[in-house]
Motif scaffolding. Structure first.
Motif, PDB file in Angstrom:
ATOM      1  N   VAL A 224       1.075  -0.767   0.501  1.00 37.12           N
ATOM      2  CA  VAL A 224      -0.185   0.277  -0.145  1.00 37.12           C
ATOM      3  C   VAL A 224       0.835   0.988  -0.079  1.00 37.12           C
ATOM      4  N   GLY A 225       0.956   2.368  -0.662  1.00 36.91           N
ATOM      5  CA  GLY A 225       1.799   3.162  -1.464  1.00 36.91           C
ATOM      6  C   GLY A 225       0.863   4.374  -0.336  1.00 36.91           C
ATOM      7  N   ARG A 226       2.148   5.286   0.135  1.00 32.96           N
ATOM      8  CA  ARG A 226       1.260   6.480   0.787  1.00 32.96           C
ATOM      9  C   ARG A 226       0.454   7.685   0.602  1.00 32.96           C
ATOM     10  N   GLY A 227      -0.805   7.547   1.242  1.00 30.80           N
ATOM     11  CA  GLY A 227      -1.147   8.456   0.270  1.00 30.80           C
ATOM     12  C   GLY A 227      -2.299   7.448  -0.181  1.00 30.80           C
ATOM     13  N   GLU A 228      -1.959   6.099  -0.549  1.00 35.97           N
ATOM     14  CA  GLU A 228      -3.089   5.613  -1.476  1.00 35.97           C
ATOM     15  C   GLU A 228      -3.930   4.453  -0.575  1.00 35.97           C
ATOM     16  N   ILE A 229      -5.086   4.538  -0.995  1.00 34.23           N
ATOM     17  CA  ILE A 229      -6.852   3.728  -1.016  1.00 34.23           C
ATOM     18  C   ILE A 229      -6.835   2.625  -1.807  1.00 34.23           C
ATOM     19  N   VAL A 230      -6.370   1.111  -1.520  1.00 34.38           N
ATOM     20  CA  VAL A 230      -6.645   0.096  -1.603  1.00 34.38           C
ATOM     21  C   VAL A 230      -7.716  -0.129  -1.348  1.00 34.38           C
ATOM     22  N   GLY A 231      -8.218  -0.553  -1.501  1.00 27.73           N
ATOM     23  CA  GLY A 231     -10.049  -1.771  -1.940  1.00 27.73           C
ATOM     24  C   GLY A 231      -9.320  -3.580  -2.325  1.00 27.73           C
ATOM     25  N   LEU A 232      -9.729  -3.861  -1.074  1.00 25.72           N
ATOM     26  CA  LEU A 232     -10.051  -5.308  -1.294  1.00 25.72           C
ATOM     27  C   LEU A 232     -11.705  -6.077  -0.828  1.00 25.72           C
ATOM     28  N   PHE A 233     -11.205  -6.955  -2.148  1.00 31.62           N
ATOM     29  CA  PHE A 233     -12.477  -7.971  -1.891  1.00 31.62           C
ATOM     30  C   PHE A 233     -12.322  -8.560  -1.911  1.00 31.62           C
TER      31      PHE A 233
ATOM     32  N   THR B  72      -4.521   7.543  17.527  1.00 29.90           N
ATOM     33  CA  THR B  72      -2.675   7.011  17.427  1.00 29.90           C
ATOM     34  C   THR B  72      -1.807   7.609  16.612  1.00 29.90           C
ATOM     35  N   HIS B  73      -2.700   8.295  15.453  1.00 25.62           N
ATOM     36  CA  HIS B  73      -1.469   9.407  14.281  1.00 25.62           C
ATOM     37  C   HIS B  73      -1.272   8.365  13.480  1.00 25.62           C
ATOM     38  N   PRO B  74      -1.839   7.027  13.433  1.00 24.41           N
ATOM     39  CA  PRO B  74      -1.480   5.748  12.279  1.00 24.41           C
ATOM     40  C   PRO B  74      -1.234   6.477  11.001  1.00 24.41           C
ATOM     41  N   LYS B  75      -0.133   4.936  10.865  1.00 23.70           N
ATOM     42  CA  LYS B  75      -0.162   5.216   9.263  1.00 23.70           C
ATOM     43  C   LYS B  75      -0.048   4.774   8.128  1.00 23.70           C
TER      44      LYS B  75
ATOM     45  N   LYS C 264     -15.935  10.566   2.851  1.00 25.00           N
ATOM     46  CA  LYS C 264     -15.391  11.671   2.606  1.00 25.00           C
ATOM     47  C   LYS C 264     -13.827  12.074   2.709  1.00 25.00           C
ATOM     48  N   LEU C 265     -14.127  11.279   4.385  1.00 27.63           N
ATOM     49  CA  LEU C 265     -12.814  11.418   5.353  1.00 27.63           C
ATOM     50  C   LEU C 265     -12.161  10.111   5.452  1.00 27.63           C
ATOM     51  N   ILE C 266     -12.260   9.335   4.181  1.00 27.72           N
ATOM     52  CA  ILE C 266     -11.399   8.625   4.181  1.00 27.72           C
ATOM     53  C   ILE C 266     -10.807   9.252   2.895  1.00 27.72           C
TER      54      ILE C 266
ATOM     55  N   ASP D 222      -3.730  13.722   3.361  1.00 29.83           N
ATOM     56  CA  ASP D 222      -3.121  13.941   4.396  1.00 29.83           C
ATOM     57  C   ASP D 222      -1.669  12.868   4.145  1.00 29.83           C
ATOM     58  N   GLY D 223      -1.650  11.802   3.568  1.00 27.93           N
ATOM     59  CA  GLY D 223      -0.962  10.773   2.809  1.00 27.93           C
ATOM     60  C   GLY D 223      -0.171   9.363   4.298  1.00 27.93           C
ATOM     61  N   MET D 224      -1.943   9.356   4.368  1.00 27.15           N
ATOM     62  CA  MET D 224      -2.362   8.218   5.286  1.00 27.15           C
ATOM     63  C   MET D 224      -1.994   6.825   4.645  1.00 27.15           C
ATOM     64  N   GLY D 225      -1.884   5.892   4.399  1.00 26.90           N
ATOM     65  CA  GLY D 225      -2.008   4.583   3.608  1.00 26.90           C
ATOM     66  C   GLY D 225      -3.178   3.957   3.975  1.00 26.90           C
ATOM     67  N   ILE D 226      -4.150   3.199   3.583  1.00 27.44           N
ATOM     68  CA  ILE D 226      -5.026   4.138   3.480  1.00 27.44           C
ATOM     69  C   ILE D 226      -6.110   1.762   2.990  1.00 27.44           C
ATOM     70  N   LEU D 227      -5.996   0.722   4.124  1.00 26.21           N
ATOM     71  CA  LEU D 227      -6.652  -0.443   3.146  1.00 26.21           C
ATOM     72  C   LEU D 227      -7.878  -0.642   3.665  1.00 26.21           C
ATOM     73  N   VAL D 228      -8.808  -0.601   2.406  1.00 26.80           N
ATOM     74  CA  VAL D 228     -10.848  -0.929   3.017  1.00 26.80           C
ATOM     75  C   VAL D 228     -10.518  -2.046   2.542  1.00 26.80           C
ATOM     76  N   VAL D 229     -11.468  -2.722   3.381  1.00 31.42           N
ATOM     77  CA  VAL D 229     -12.240  -4.251   3.012  1.00 31.42           C
ATOM     78  C   VAL D 229     -14.054  -3.905   3.275  1.00 31.42           C
ATOM     79  N   SER D 230     -14.506  -4.491   2.038  1.00 26.33           N
ATOM     80  CA  SER D 230     -15.461  -4.363   1.958  1.00 26.33           C
ATOM     81  C   SER D 230     -16.577  -5.548   0.839  1.00 26.33           C
ATOM     82  N   SER D 231     -17.303  -5.863   0.766  1.00 25.63           N
ATOM     83  CA  SER D 231     -18.275  -6.935   0.797  1.00 25.63           C
ATOM     84  C   SER D 231     -19.362  -5.835  -1.171  1.00 25.63           C
ATOM     85  N   GLU D 232     -18.928  -4.010  -0.369  1.00 25.74           N
ATOM     86  CA  GLU D 232     -19.424  -3.701  -2.096  1.00 25.74           C
ATOM     87  C   GLU D 232     -19.010  -3.562  -2.792  1.00 25.74           C
ATOM     88  N   ILE D 233     -19.311  -3.974  -4.183  1.00 24.61           N
ATOM     89  CA  ILE D 233     -17.107  -3.542  -5.163  1.00 24.61           C
ATOM     90  C   ILE D 233     -18.763  -2.077  -5.144  1.00 24.61           C
TER      91      ILE D 233
END
Lengths: 326, 507
Positions: free
Chosen positions: B280-289, B417-420, B441-443, B449-460
């Motif tokens: 996962v990159g810095r500032g990237e939102i990765v969706g996991l299905f 906790t100011h996560p990365k 919007k928050l995500i 702001d540079g946070m990496g984000i990994l989202v799991v969802s069952s809604e494509i």
């Protein structure tokens, strides 16, 4: 609808148990003129200080949704260890040696015995995921057996005035045990309301999985809590032994029940996460006053138990009603 | 069949329902829609007899009724199937269906043979091919739901209320459920269907009723309305779906997972996670299905240090190796996990908002070993304001807030906790449209702001709307990785369906 954490603070939330206490005192004093005297006041407080000690530890355990059934036996062993060391030291016939113990040394050894047994409870519970009920039930038997082994089944008496001062003495007009239990209550209140440890204790009782996912080290907190409960049972053992100037092998039998009663009457939920130390203190006082009153009124000890049982029921029913209304 | 007239219900000062009027017809599926907090669950509790102190009138087949208990409502023929199923895991299907209304022989003992027969019939009607003696614990969630329906049918219920029935079941199970609902409709039952998934409603419902802020806003036929209009009526204003901008951007690597494995808890030879490698990159939102059982939740749990004994592999965050030993160490390294079940794992429901927010960050409000109340309140108020958590005060118990606001508390406690890297498991499950948009919007903001984000969802559609890149899992393996511009519902689903199953589908 608004039920917030305020309820574990000693404010108005526990008001009704204060009223109950007041009514109880009023009733007894109308029926006996010995009740409302200075001497009896200190007498009651002195009597409950043992239960207050134990119940403070019990409250911490119950707040994590656990239970400690071993406190009575742990109290007995701790008292016996202190008394034995003080009286006899550790004789070592093979080397023809005799290790004597100072007063302070014996006391510390007794309390640390309590801590050790409490630690063992915590270890068994966290290491093997045993239900606290089972692990501490086992300890109840183990510690009682060890007490019998250590004392040979006979009381250890003649412990000296400086030791009995702890249980029977006065300091600035207040009995020493009241000082000791008061100090313990103050520290425990500070811990529960003002420290991370306290917050984690409530969180574990409220939702163990949420606490774990928040990074709380559940095992460590539980170890600390059971060790504290054992330690405080040890202090209780000290007070009992000192007051009687004797360590009885069957001291503390069924003390866990009085202690759980104090916790429950004090409004702490047995499913964890809700309650307070000061509530427990009120619970202990109610039980103490009731015991004292029934004795003063010459009620037979058999009836005393029946009455006490009904008071516990009543207290919990009232508490549940009022917390629902909140 | 069932009408509610001018229903008003107040809870100590708060008006949950305000003069609500609505009608449920026999042989029709009526969708009740509204944001969380609109009053749907209160209304259902009144209809099913949980609350009996309300103003107004309920008519059932023309007669005025007032149910005093759930049993009372059931006796009249109104059954409710809750989102959280009410079955006892270690009793059999038969025992559950007849719980509280067991048949007895004339000797007073249980008439097991008759009950089993009746259960078999009910299951056959619902085309559920199971032995009536099977324990509930052995059933899949979708099957358990069918058992709940069977329970309702035993009472010959004429009104069946279903609260979010598809929130925990797979697509194929949804198809089964819809077939059952269709049958029930043909038998002339009135079905009340509550769901947030609007697409479903267009498939299954005949009529709709919109609730907003405790008032009944509108009702009508599903045919006469479209998706966007319905949403507008629910929220009372337009919601524009935000698409992620800047496709094709390149991110620095922030989070690296190599050859992650997780052994099966019982069958140690098998792996639940097989050589998972991704970044996962810095500032990237990765969706996991992934479909149910694909191992998505296990993956997040393993990364968070919840399976220390069974996991192996290399995980690096910002150049540092994460030990995968305990949540505490993962948190210290800069990971955060918003869990799937927020009521059980995300929050301590009895505790107030403030205490929940500060739980992960108590070190920061400590002074000389004691917790500083003022600092704690400041911390809580900051997040209540930043995330616009709707609560009367920071001292409100978390359990009294709506799903969306509860989720925002969970987010707050992790942001504190100011996560990365922020991992989220089904972050919008059971949350209304408005709160969903806010969380998306928050995500987006956190990522910029540079946070990496990994989202799991069952809604494509959700993943397509928010991600920069999409990973797909199937049976413990990563089966696809696609840039957002190459991803489509088809390609994602194709990668998510196990080989054997997709072959079966093709037959």
């Amino acid at each position: 609808m608004q039920l917030s954490l305020e309820s574990h603070k000693p404010t108005l939330a526990r008001f009704q148990s204060l009223i109950a206490l007041f009514v109880l005192c009023l009733g007894i004093s109308l029926m006996s003129d010995k009740f409302l005297t200075v001497a009896n006041f200190w007498n009651v407080l002195r009597q409950i200080s043992v239960n207050v000690c134990i119940s403070t530890g019990m409250t911490l355990v119950v707040l994590t949704a656990g239970i400690d059934l071993s406190v009575g036996s742990v109290l007995a062993l701790s008292g016996a260890i202190t008394a034995g060391l003080l009286r006899n030291g550790i004789p070592m016939p093979s080397a023809n040696l005799f290790i004597g113990f100072t007063l302070l040394g014996s006391i510390l050894a007794g309390i640390l015995t309590g801590s050790g047994l409490g630690w063992f409870n915590g270890w068994a519970i966290t290491r093997f995921s045993l239900p606290p009920f089972v692990a501490t039930l086992a300890m109840l038997t183990i510690a009682r057996g060890l007490t019998m082994l250590w004392t040979g089944g006979f009381p250890i008496t003649g412990l000296g005035d400086s030791f009995t001062y702890l249980g029977t003495g006065w300091l600035i007009g207040i009995p020493v045990p009241v000082w000791i239990s008061g100090l313990i209550v103050a520290i425990a209140t500070l811990i529960t309301n003002k420290t991370r440890l306290g917050r984690y204790i409530y969180a574990i009782g409220g939702s163990e999985s949420a606490a774990r996912l928040s990074g709380v080290n559940i095992e460590r907190i539980k170890m600390v809590v059971y060790t504290l409960a054992g330690t405080l049972a040890g202090v209780g053992g000290l007070l009992v032994t000192s007051r009687l100037d004797s360590a009885q092998p069957n001291a503390g039998i069924s003390y866990e029940l009085d202690s759980i009663a104090a916790v429950v009457i004090g409004g702490t939920s047995l499913s964890g996460g809700r309650g307070s130390i000061l509530g427990t203190v009120q619970g202990a006082i109610i039980i103490g006053v009731l015991n004292n009153g029934l004795v003063l009124l010459n009620v037979s000890p058999f009836w005393q138990q029946v009455v006490k049982g009904f008071v516990i029921l009543l207290a919990v029913i009232i508490d549940q009603k009022s917390s629902k209304r909140e | 069949m069932l009408t509610a007239e001018n229903i008003t219900k107040r809870f100590s000062g708060v008006t949950a329902l305000d003069n609500v009027c609505l009608e449920f017809q026999a042989g029709k599926v009526t969708a009740v829609i509204g944001e969380n907090g609109a009053g749907k669950s209160t209304l259902m509790k009144i209809l099913s007899g949980v609350y009996s102190d309300y103003e107004g009138q309920i008519r059932f087949k023309g007669e005025s009724v007032r149910f005093s208990s759930i049993r009372d409502a059931q006796g009249c023929g109104i059954a409710i199937i809750h989102q959280e199923l009410n079955l006892i895991p270690y009793l059999s299907i038969t025992e559950n269906i007849f719980l509280g209304r067991e048949l007895t022989t004339r000797w007073g003992t249980l008439d097991k043979r008759n009950m089993r027969e009746r259960t078999r019939e009910l299951l056959a009607d619902l085309k559920l091919d199971l032995d009536p003696d099977t324990l509930i614990a052995e059933l899949k969630v979708g099957q358990q739901q069918v058992v709940e329906i069977a329970k309702a049918l035993l009472e010959e219920s004429e009104v069946i209320i279903m609260d979010e029935p598809t929130s925990a079941i797979s697509e194929s199970e949804v198809a089964v459920l819809f077939r059952i609902i269709n049958d029930l409709r043909q038998q002339g039952k009135a079905i009340v269907y509550i769901s947030h998934k609007l697409d479903e409603l267009f498939t299954i419902a005949d009529r709709y009723v919109v609730l907003r802020d405790g008032k009944s806003i509108e009702s009508g036929d599903m045919d006469g309305i479209d998706h966007d209009t319905l949403i507008r009526k629910m929220v009372g204003r337009e919601i524009t779906s935000v698409r992620r901008q800047g496709a094709g951007r390149v991110f620095d690597t922030l989070f690296l997972v190599e050859n992650l494995r997780l052994k099966h808890p019982i069958r140690l030879q098998e792996n639940q996670l097989k050589n998972i490698t991704f970044q996962v990159g810095r500032g990237e939102i990765v969706g996991l299905f992934g479909l149910m059982g694909a191992g998505r939740t296990e993956l997040l749990e393993t990364l968070f240090g919840l399976h220390p004994k069974r996991s192996s592999g290399l995980v690096e965050l910002d150049g540092e190796v994460i030990p995968l030993k305990t949540p505490g160490r993962s948190i210290n390294a800069g990971l955060a996990l918003v869990p799937e079940d927020r009521k059980r794992d995300g929050l301590v429901l009895d505790m107030d908002v403030k205490t929940n927010i500060s739980l992960t960050a108590l070190e920061t409000i400590e002074q000389a070993g004691l917790l500083n109340q003022a600092k704690e309140t400041t911390l809580a108020r900051k997040y209540i304001a930043d995330l616009r958590i709707k609560t009367p005060s920071e001292k409100q118990a978390a359990k009294n807030l709506s799903g969306g606001n509860q989720q925002k508390i969970v987010l707050s406690k992790w942001l504190a906790t100011h996560p990365k890297l922020l991992m989220m498991d089904e972050p919008t499950r059971g949350i209304d449209v408005n709160a969903k948009a806010e969380i998306y919007k928050l995500i987006g903001q956190l990522a910029s702001d540079g946070m990496g984000i990994l989202v799991v969802s069952s809604e494509i559609p959700e993943l397509l709307a928010i991600s920069d890149r999409i990973l797909v899992m199937c049976e413990g393996t990563l089966t696809a990785e696609m840039a957002i511009e190459d991803a489509s519902e088809d390609s994602i689903l194709k990668a998510a369906i196990p080989k054997t199953m997709s072959e079966r589908v093709n037959e």
